[in-house]
Design an enzyme around this catalytic site. Sequence first.
Site, PDB file in Angstrom:
ATOM      1  N   GLU A 296       0.847  -1.201   0.000  1.00 41.25           N
ATOM      2  CA  GLU A 296       0.000   0.000   0.000  1.00 41.25           C
ATOM      3  C   GLU A 296       0.881   1.248   0.000  1.00 41.25           C
ATOM      4  O   GLU A 296       1.994   1.233   0.532  1.00 41.25           O
ATOM      5  CB  GLU A 296      -0.905  -0.068   1.245  1.00 41.25           C
ATOM      6  N   ASP A 297       0.367   2.343  -0.542  1.00 38.97           N
ATOM      7  CA  ASP A 297       1.162   3.574  -0.575  1.00 38.97           C
ATOM      8  C   ASP A 297       1.222   4.258   0.796  1.00 38.97           C
ATOM      9  O   ASP A 297       2.294   4.577   1.291  1.00 38.97           O
ATOM     10  CB  ASP A 297       0.642   4.561  -1.649  1.00 38.97           C
TER      11      ASP A 297
ATOM     12  N   ASP B 232      -3.407   6.288   6.354  1.00 35.55           N
ATOM     13  CA  ASP B 232      -3.805   7.594   6.884  1.00 35.55           C
ATOM     14  C   ASP B 232      -4.755   7.334   8.063  1.00 35.55           C
ATOM     15  O   ASP B 232      -4.304   7.015   9.160  1.00 35.55           O
ATOM     16  CB  ASP B 232      -4.454   8.366   5.730  1.00 35.55           C
TER      17      ASP B 232
ATOM     18  N   PHE C 185      -1.026  16.425   3.667  1.00 38.01           N
ATOM     19  CA  PHE C 185      -1.237  15.760   2.384  1.00 38.01           C
ATOM     20  C   PHE C 185       0.064  15.691   1.579  1.00 38.01           C
ATOM     21  O   PHE C 185       0.782  16.670   1.460  1.00 38.01           O
ATOM     22  CB  PHE C 185      -2.310  16.513   1.597  1.00 38.01           C
TER      23      PHE C 185
ATOM     24  N   ARG D  27       1.496  11.848  -9.656  1.00 40.62           N
ATOM     25  CA  ARG D  27       1.986  10.489  -9.358  1.00 40.62           C
ATOM     26  C   ARG D  27       3.392  10.247  -9.889  1.00 40.62           C
ATOM     27  O   ARG D  27       4.161   9.494  -9.297  1.00 40.62           O
ATOM     28  CB  ARG D  27       1.077   9.426  -9.993  1.00 40.62           C
TER      29      ARG D  27
END
Length: 182
Positions: free
Chosen positions: A103-104, A107, A156, A169
Amino acid sequence: MDRVKVNGKFFKKQIDREAIKKEIKRLAAEIDRDMAGSNPLVICVMTGAMFFAADLLREVSTECEITSVRLKSYEGTGSTGHVSIGGMLKRSEIEGRNLLIVEDIVDTGLSLSSFVSELEESAPASIRIAALLSKPDARKYRVKTDYLAFEIPNLFVVGYGLDYDGYGRGLKEIYILDDNQL
Ligand code: 5GP
């Protein structure tokens, strides 16, 4: 570039290429140590984890099967509070397998905790999680990251696979929202 403009907002560099490479090598060695010979099924969470997974899985020597799903919970720079899973695997693909989710970013933890619960329904032998980034201060749902590259503040970020409404990206490094937007 120390400062970039993505989709109309300014971001400043937070994590550079060398640091990313170094952490990926460390995580790959840990994955090999833990998962060698266990025929893992790696599930890359698209689209954000695409570059992380590509780099990480080329450092991992353990033979593994690689597939992907799409999880979506974010719009713009905030969580929608709802997770949609695209391309969910069949029970026959999961049952008895040692899973590694790539997973990136973790959060609130909503996406991964929902996805892990969904996978558990299909009785895998084990579930491990590799994540590039984690924002511990944003956590609302419990997620156990077995392999984590970086903890970051609750702001963010874009780049290295992570987007702002589809943009950013392709940046090679990781950028964080600049509090100075001028
Ligand atoms: P969670 O469900 O843990 O709240 O959020 C997980 C997903 O939200 C991530 O996979 C990612 O798609 C998105 N996300 C969370 N924080 C960020 C961020 O700082 N930047 C970007 N680009 N996406 C984020």
